[in-house]
Scaffold this motif. Structure first.
Motif, PDB file in Angstrom:
ATOM      1  N   PHE A 170       0.784  -1.055  -0.047  1.00 19.29           N
ATOM      2  CA  PHE A 170       0.066  -0.115  -0.052  1.00 19.29           C
ATOM      3  C   PHE A 170       0.876   1.207   0.161  1.00 19.29           C
ATOM      4  O   PHE A 170       0.524   2.047  -0.785  1.00 19.29           O
ATOM      5  CB  PHE A 170      -1.049   0.169   1.171  1.00 19.29           C
ATOM      6  N   ALA A 171       2.049   1.364   0.729  1.00 20.22           N
ATOM      7  CA  ALA A 171       2.909   2.364   0.870  1.00 20.22           C
ATOM      8  C   ALA A 171       3.645   2.612  -0.260  1.00 20.22           C
ATOM      9  O   ALA A 171       3.761   3.688  -0.905  1.00 20.22           O
ATOM     10  CB  ALA A 171       3.605   2.210   2.009  1.00 20.22           C
ATOM     11  N   ALA A 172       3.904   1.321  -1.087  1.00 19.23           N
ATOM     12  CA  ALA A 172       4.868   1.607  -2.193  1.00 19.23           C
ATOM     13  C   ALA A 172       3.775   2.110  -3.171  1.00 19.23           C
ATOM     14  O   ALA A 172       4.426   2.946  -4.214  1.00 19.23           O
ATOM     15  CB  ALA A 172       5.455   0.173  -2.471  1.00 19.23           C
ATOM     16  N   ALA A 177       3.076   6.520  -7.090  1.00 17.69           N
ATOM     17  CA  ALA A 177       2.257   7.714  -7.915  1.00 17.69           C
ATOM     18  C   ALA A 177       3.020   9.255  -7.413  1.00 17.69           C
ATOM     19  O   ALA A 177       2.197  10.167  -7.872  1.00 17.69           O
ATOM     20  CB  ALA A 177       0.798   7.609  -7.210  1.00 17.69           C
ATOM     21  N   GLY A 178       3.809   9.357  -6.656  1.00 14.60           N
ATOM     22  CA  GLY A 178       4.424  10.582  -6.222  1.00 14.60           C
ATOM     23  C   GLY A 178       4.076  11.304  -5.111  1.00 14.60           C
ATOM     24  O   GLY A 178       4.279  12.123  -4.794  1.00 14.60           O
ATOM     25  N   SER A 244      -2.623  -5.897  -5.782  1.00 12.38           N
ATOM     26  CA  SER A 244      -3.206  -5.299  -7.015  1.00 12.38           C
ATOM     27  C   SER A 244      -3.178  -3.711  -6.818  1.00 12.38           C
ATOM     28  O   SER A 244      -3.869  -2.989  -7.687  1.00 12.38           O
ATOM     29  CB  SER A 244      -4.520  -5.469  -7.326  1.00 12.38           C
ATOM     30  N   PHE A 245      -2.873  -3.145  -5.575  1.00 12.07           N
ATOM     31  CA  PHE A 245      -3.234  -1.920  -5.514  1.00 12.07           C
ATOM     32  C   PHE A 245      -2.011  -0.886  -6.253  1.00 12.07           C
ATOM     33  O   PHE A 245      -0.914  -1.321  -6.226  1.00 12.07           O
ATOM     34  CB  PHE A 245      -2.741  -1.349  -3.929  1.00 12.07           C
ATOM     35  N   ALA A 246      -2.670  -0.104  -6.999  1.00 13.05           N
ATOM     36  CA  ALA A 246      -1.761   0.775  -7.903  1.00 13.05           C
ATOM     37  C   ALA A 246      -2.680   2.079  -8.038  1.00 13.05           C
ATOM     38  O   ALA A 246      -3.795   2.222  -8.250  1.00 13.05           O
ATOM     39  CB  ALA A 246      -1.352   0.206  -9.013  1.00 13.05           C
ATOM     40  N   ASN A 367      -8.155   4.418  -9.845  1.00 15.70           N
ATOM     41  CA  ASN A 367      -8.161   3.155  -9.969  1.00 15.70           C
ATOM     42  C   ASN A 367      -9.240   2.358  -9.031  1.00 15.70           C
ATOM     43  O   ASN A 367      -8.800   1.349  -8.451  1.00 15.70           O
ATOM     44  CB  ASN A 367      -6.564   2.514  -9.817  1.00 15.70           C
ATOM     45  N   GLY A 368     -10.433   2.907  -9.078  1.00 14.36           N
ATOM     46  CA  GLY A 368     -11.542   2.362  -8.026  1.00 14.36           C
ATOM     47  C   GLY A 368     -11.320   2.581  -6.718  1.00 14.36           C
ATOM     48  O   GLY A 368     -12.317   1.988  -5.830  1.00 14.36           O
ATOM     49  N   TRP A 369     -10.512   3.430  -6.112  1.00  6.03           N
ATOM     50  CA  TRP A 369     -10.369   3.557  -4.915  1.00  6.03           C
ATOM     51  C   TRP A 369     -10.445   4.982  -4.370  1.00  6.03           C
ATOM     52  O   TRP A 369     -10.288   5.734  -5.183  1.00  6.03           O
ATOM     53  CB  TRP A 369      -8.947   3.273  -4.487  1.00  6.03           C
ATOM     54  N   PHE A 370     -11.039   5.215  -3.048  1.00  6.20           N
ATOM     55  CA  PHE A 370     -11.330   6.620  -2.428  1.00  6.20           C
ATOM     56  C   PHE A 370     -10.993   6.849  -1.193  1.00  6.20           C
ATOM     57  O   PHE A 370     -10.627   5.510  -0.630  1.00  6.20           O
ATOM     58  CB  PHE A 370     -12.730   6.747  -2.739  1.00  6.20           C
TER      59      PHE A 370
END
Length: 405
Positions: A170-172, A177-178, A244-246, A367-370
């Motif tokens: 998650f952190a990476a 993404a900056g 799959s987190f990106a 990417n589907g996250w909030f």
């Protein structure tokens, strides 16, 4: 001077409120049910809920003991394999001795083995690799009586559940993404996806603790009880999400907005709250935190940004009802058109909801996250399930302020 007096008065009110909620009495603690669950499991040093001390600080050694015990329950060590049988010693024959009364047995020759007369060939079996020793007790920490922060409690339990890799992913993903993120980011995301935090009722918001503040034994009991109630899929589910987190690459303004939002991961949910520090919305003292609309208000309205033009004035109303209805219908953003930093709204009838039916909101990150302030505090979530079904629409404050770049 007036602000300093207000803060001191607020701190005194928090102490009084904590005493009024039975912080030292297990039977009347907000976590009484969880304390019974933990005591019945013989965790946290007592089998008797009456001796639990819910309001006492959680010490480093108590947390280490708890993490070890939970790990033993959820992932018991495999039984040690029995040692391999020792092969019988080889038979030695002296070729210089012949007994004429004995017949010579048939000899089977291994073409790969050459035996010199008068010698003995011994087949050696490599020694089995020793099994790693099974840890039989919790490790002794360097400072056993030191207090543990709320973020430290979450982090230790996430690691005990085998999700250190998920926290790192998650952190990476955020860093790739900056985004600038706090050190607690990965473990806080995982802890809240697991449901390890509790949202106290609005009248008990004085009990809510900030990530850096010392955790209580009651908070640890709540988290442990949640883990004991797992159904078996929770850990694997969080690991799958992490794998799959990106996040997409952001524009400069999207990054600035999301930096502000991500910096507040793990902050508590406070009814009517908009502040990082002491506040008393509706007369209830709290240490800081936000409700869902208060979180968006904090990110977009209260955070100063250099060169922001009129961004701070784009959001005018304070509630979800007001913010969701401030732009004309033709400017609303559909689900398929969402971009990072868009504000997302949810209502009972989804896209057919009216502004008065909108009851939740957050900030889309891609990417589907909030990210939103929910029953678990400031947390990440996916736009699946209830959130997808109830999604009403989004709005784009950056575009409204002419800051799309």
């Amino acid at each position: 001077m007036g602000l300093r007096i207000a803060i001191l008065v607020g701190a005194f009110a928090l102490v009084q409120a904590s005493a009024a909620t039975g912080a030292g009495d297990p039977a009347h603690s907000w976590a009484a049910r969880e304390i019974q669950t933990v005591a019945a499991a013989d965790l946290m040093g007592t089998k008797d809920p009456a001796t639990f001390r819910p309001g006492a600080k959680l010490t480093a050694q108590a947390l280490e003991n708890l993490a070890f015990a939970l790990k033993q329950r959820l992932f018991p060590p495999l039984p040690t394999a029995p040692p391999a049988p020792v092969p019988p010693p080889p038979t030695t024959t002296d070729p210089t001795t012949t007994d004429p009364t004995m017949t010579t047995p048939a000899t089977t020759t291994d073409p790969t083995t050459t035996t010199t007369p008068g010698t003995t060939t011994v087949e050696t079996t490599p020694a089995p690799t020793p099994e790693p020793p099974v840890q039989e007790a919790a490790a002794k920490v360097a400072h056993p009586q030191a207090s543990v922060s709320m973020a430290g409690l979450d982090a230790r339990l996430v690691v005990a559940l085998g999700l250190s890799k998920a926290a790192s992913e998650f952190a990476a993903g955020a860093r790739r993404a900056g985004l600038r993120i706090p050190g607690r980011f990965g473990t806080e995301v995982a802890a809240r996806l697991l449901g390890l935090r509790e949202n106290h009722p609005a009248e008990e918001d004085s009990l809510e603790l900030l990530p850096f503040q010392p955790a209580t034994r009651a908070e640890a009991a709540y988290s442990a009880a949640q883990i004991l109630r797992f159904n078996g899929w929770e850990v694997a589910g969080v690991q799958s999400l992490a794998d799959s987190f990106a996040l997409p690459q952001f524009s400069g303004w999207q990054k600035r907005i999301l930096d502000t939002a991500f910096a507040r991961i793990g902050m508590p949910y406070i009814w009517g709250g908009t502040s990082d520090t002491y506040e008393a919305p509706f007369g209830v003292a709290s240490r800081g935190g936000y409700d869902c609309s208060g979180f968006v208000w904090r990110v977009y309205k209260l955070q100063p940004y250099a060169g922001e033009r009129n961004l701070a004035s784009v959001l005018r109303g304070r509630t979800t009802f007001q913010m969701s209805g401030e732009v004309p219908r033709y400017e609303l953003v559909k689900f398929q058109q969402l971009e990072p930093a868009d504000v997302v709204f949810f209502g009972a009838r989804g896209p057919r909801s009216s502004p008065s039916e909108v009851d939740h909101m957050g900030i889309y990150i891609g990417n589907g996250w909030f990210i939103h302030s929910s029953e678990y505090g400031v947390a990440l979530a996916t736009l699946n399930g209830w959130y997808r079904h109830e999604f009403a629409w989004g709005r784009r404050p950056l575009r409204e302020a002419g800051l799309a770049g």
